[in-house]
Motif scaffolding. Structure first.
Motif, PDB file in Angstrom:
ATOM      1  N   ARG A  81       0.848  -1.187   0.000  1.00 27.34           N
ATOM      2  CA  ARG A  81       0.000   0.000   0.000  1.00 27.34           C
ATOM      3  C   ARG A  81       0.886   1.240   0.000  1.00 27.34           C
ATOM      4  NH1 ARG A  81      -5.166  -0.881   2.547  1.00 27.34           N
ATOM      5  NH2 ARG A  81      -4.809   0.947   3.839  1.00 27.34           N
ATOM      6  N   VAL A  82       0.590   2.177  -0.901  1.00 24.14           N
ATOM      7  CA  VAL A  82       1.379   3.397  -1.035  1.00 24.14           C
ATOM      8  C   VAL A  82       0.440   4.590  -0.913  1.00 24.14           C
ATOM      9  CG1 VAL A  82       2.923   4.710  -2.535  1.00 24.14           C
ATOM     10  CG2 VAL A  82       2.994   2.211  -2.565  1.00 24.14           C
ATOM     11  N   CYS A  83       0.705   5.454   0.053  1.00 21.07           N
ATOM     12  CA  CYS A  83      -0.121   6.643   0.257  1.00 21.07           C
ATOM     13  C   CYS A  83       0.397   7.783  -0.608  1.00 21.07           C
ATOM     14  CB  CYS A  83      -0.090   7.062   1.718  1.00 21.07           C
ATOM     15  SG  CYS A  83      -0.895   5.892   2.822  1.00 21.07           S
ATOM     16  N   ALA A  84      -0.519   8.444  -1.310  1.00 27.20           N
ATOM     17  CA  ALA A  84      -0.125   9.525  -2.211  1.00 27.20           C
ATOM     18  C   ALA A  84      -1.077  10.709  -2.069  1.00 27.20           C
ATOM     19  CB  ALA A  84      -0.115   9.020  -3.647  1.00 27.20           C
ATOM     20  N   ASP A  85      -0.562  11.872  -2.451  1.00 26.26           N
ATOM     21  CA  ASP A  85      -1.325  13.120  -2.391  1.00 26.26           C
ATOM     22  C   ASP A  85      -2.329  13.169  -3.547  1.00 26.26           C
ATOM     23  OD1 ASP A  85      -2.269  15.708  -2.277  1.00 26.26           O
ATOM     24  OD2 ASP A  85      -0.287  16.643  -2.252  1.00 26.26           O
ATOM     25  N   PRO A  86      -3.625  13.257  -3.263  1.00 27.82           N
ATOM     26  CA  PRO A  86      -4.621  13.270  -4.338  1.00 27.82           C
ATOM     27  C   PRO A  86      -4.555  14.521  -5.208  1.00 27.82           C
ATOM     28  CG  PRO A  86      -5.677  13.656  -2.225  1.00 27.82           C
ATOM     29  CD  PRO A  86      -4.240  13.320  -1.937  1.00 27.82           C
ATOM     30  N   LYS A  87      -3.867  15.559  -4.759  1.00 27.68           N
ATOM     31  CA  LYS A  87      -3.743  16.790  -5.542  1.00 27.68           C
ATOM     32  C   LYS A  87      -2.584  16.733  -6.534  1.00 27.68           C
ATOM     33  CE  LYS A  87      -5.680  19.569  -1.822  1.00 27.68           C
ATOM     34  NZ  LYS A  87      -5.394  20.566  -0.802  1.00 27.68           N
ATOM     35  N   ASP A  88      -1.702  15.761  -6.363  1.00 27.33           N
ATOM     36  CA  ASP A  88      -0.535  15.626  -7.239  1.00 27.33           C
ATOM     37  C   ASP A  88      -0.983  15.217  -8.646  1.00 27.33           C
ATOM     38  OD1 ASP A  88       1.637  13.756  -8.481  1.00 27.33           O
ATOM     39  OD2 ASP A  88       2.714  14.960  -6.994  1.00 27.33           O
ATOM     40  N   GLN A  90       0.640  13.631 -11.060  1.00 27.92           N
ATOM     41  CA  GLN A  90       1.013  12.264 -11.410  1.00 27.92           C
ATOM     42  C   GLN A  90       0.049  11.259 -10.770  1.00 27.92           C
ATOM     43  OE1 GLN A  90       3.258  11.242 -13.590  1.00 27.92           O
ATOM     44  NE2 GLN A  90       2.789   9.096 -13.209  1.00 27.92           N
ATOM     45  N   VAL A  91      -0.377  11.541  -9.557  1.00 25.99           N
ATOM     46  CA  VAL A  91      -1.340  10.681  -8.852  1.00 25.99           C
ATOM     47  C   VAL A  91      -2.670  10.680  -9.602  1.00 25.99           C
ATOM     48  CG1 VAL A  91      -2.673  10.421  -6.718  1.00 25.99           C
ATOM     49  CG2 VAL A  91      -0.224  10.930  -6.610  1.00 25.99           C
ATOM     50  N   GLN A  92      -3.135  11.859  -9.999  1.00 27.53           N
ATOM     51  CA  GLN A  92      -4.392  11.958 -10.736  1.00 27.53           C
ATOM     52  C   GLN A  92      -4.310  11.235 -12.083  1.00 27.53           C
ATOM     53  OE1 GLN A  92      -5.504  16.098 -10.904  1.00 27.53           O
ATOM     54  NE2 GLN A  92      -5.537  16.282  -8.674  1.00 27.53           N
ATOM     55  N   LYS A  93      -3.174  11.368 -12.754  1.00 27.90           N
ATOM     56  CA  LYS A  93      -2.984  10.691 -14.033  1.00 27.90           C
ATOM     57  C   LYS A  93      -3.015   9.171 -13.852  1.00 27.90           C
ATOM     58  CE  LYS A  93       0.188  10.382 -17.972  1.00 27.90           C
ATOM     59  NZ  LYS A  93       0.039   8.955 -18.096  1.00 27.90           N
ATOM     60  N   CYS A  94      -2.336   8.702 -12.821  1.00 32.53           N
ATOM     61  CA  CYS A  94      -2.310   7.261 -12.553  1.00 32.53           C
ATOM     62  C   CYS A  94      -3.707   6.739 -12.220  1.00 32.53           C
ATOM     63  CB  CYS A  94      -1.324   6.953 -11.437  1.00 32.53           C
ATOM     64  SG  CYS A  94      -1.042   5.198 -11.190  1.00 32.53           S
ATOM     65  N   MET A  95      -4.473   7.520 -11.460  1.00 32.30           N
ATOM     66  CA  MET A  95      -5.841   7.122 -11.134  1.00 32.30           C
ATOM     67  C   MET A  95      -6.670   6.980 -12.417  1.00 32.30           C
ATOM     68  SD  MET A  95      -6.346   9.481  -7.721  1.00 32.30           S
ATOM     69  CE  MET A  95      -8.100   9.490  -7.786  1.00 32.30           C
ATOM     70  N   LEU A  96      -6.503   7.931 -13.329  1.00 32.91           N
ATOM     71  CA  LEU A  96      -7.223   7.860 -14.597  1.00 32.91           C
ATOM     72  C   LEU A  96      -6.792   6.644 -15.410  1.00 32.91           C
ATOM     73  CD1 LEU A  96      -7.308  11.593 -15.740  1.00 32.91           C
ATOM     74  CD2 LEU A  96      -9.242  10.167 -15.062  1.00 32.91           C
ATOM     75  N   ASP A  97      -5.485   6.368 -15.428  1.00 31.47           N
ATOM     76  CA  ASP A  97      -4.982   5.221 -16.174  1.00 31.47           C
ATOM     77  C   ASP A  97      -5.515   3.898 -15.617  1.00 31.47           C
ATOM     78  OD1 ASP A  97      -3.579   6.983 -17.762  1.00 31.47           O
ATOM     79  OD2 ASP A  97      -1.626   6.548 -16.864  1.00 31.47           O
ATOM     80  N   LEU A  98      -5.702   3.834 -14.316  1.00 35.01           N
ATOM     81  CA  LEU A  98      -6.173   2.599 -13.689  1.00 35.01           C
ATOM     82  C   LEU A  98      -7.669   2.385 -13.858  1.00 35.01           C
ATOM     83  CD1 LEU A  98      -4.027   2.622 -10.442  1.00 35.01           C
ATOM     84  CD2 LEU A  98      -3.847   1.015 -12.329  1.00 35.01           C
ATOM     85  N   ASN A  99      -8.397   3.460 -14.153  1.00 31.63           N
ATOM     86  CA  ASN A  99      -9.862   3.321 -14.321  1.00 31.63           C
ATOM     87  C   ASN A  99     -10.228   2.651 -15.591  1.00 31.63           C
ATOM     88  OD1 ASN A  99     -10.579   4.402 -11.904  1.00 31.63           O
ATOM     89  ND2 ASN A  99     -10.773   6.460 -12.679  1.00 31.63           N
TER      90      ASN A  99
END
Length: 99
Positions: A81-88, A90-99
């Motif tokens: 488990r890796v905690c990340a900043d939702p405002k970042d 790169q984090v937002q891009k990765c979330m979109l890629d995983l959807n």
């Protein structure tokens, strides 16, 4: 007859103590929030300083509003488990890629 009443009373008290002990352990592990049951382990207390590499991630969850720090918890392919900043970005891009 008196012995059986005393024994039954002791048995009831022991059962009540066991139930209270189980409830205390459960309460320590779970917090009940307005949205349902929430585990404190579903919260993040800091963000990873490392760059999120989406190729290593297989999914994510957003932390509950009961957590002090809003975060995205990425689940790696190795079940870490890796905690990340939702405002970042790169984090937002990765979330979109995983959807």
């Amino acid at each position: 007859m008196k012995t059986s009443i005393v024994a039954l009373s002791c048995l009831i008290l022991a059962a009540q103590a066991a139930v209270e002990h189980l409830m205390l352990n459960l309460k320590n592990k779970l917090l009940v929030t307005h949205g349902g049951v929430h585990r404190p382990t579903d919260c993040c207390f800091s963000y990873t300083p490392r760059k999120i590499r989406c190729v290593f991630m297989k999914g994510y969850v957003k932390t509950n509003s009961a957590c002090l720090l809003p975060a995205v918890i990425f689940i790696t392919k190795m079940q870490q488990r890796v905690c990340a900043d939702p405002k970042d970005e790169q984090v937002q891009k990765c979330m979109l890629d995983l959807n």
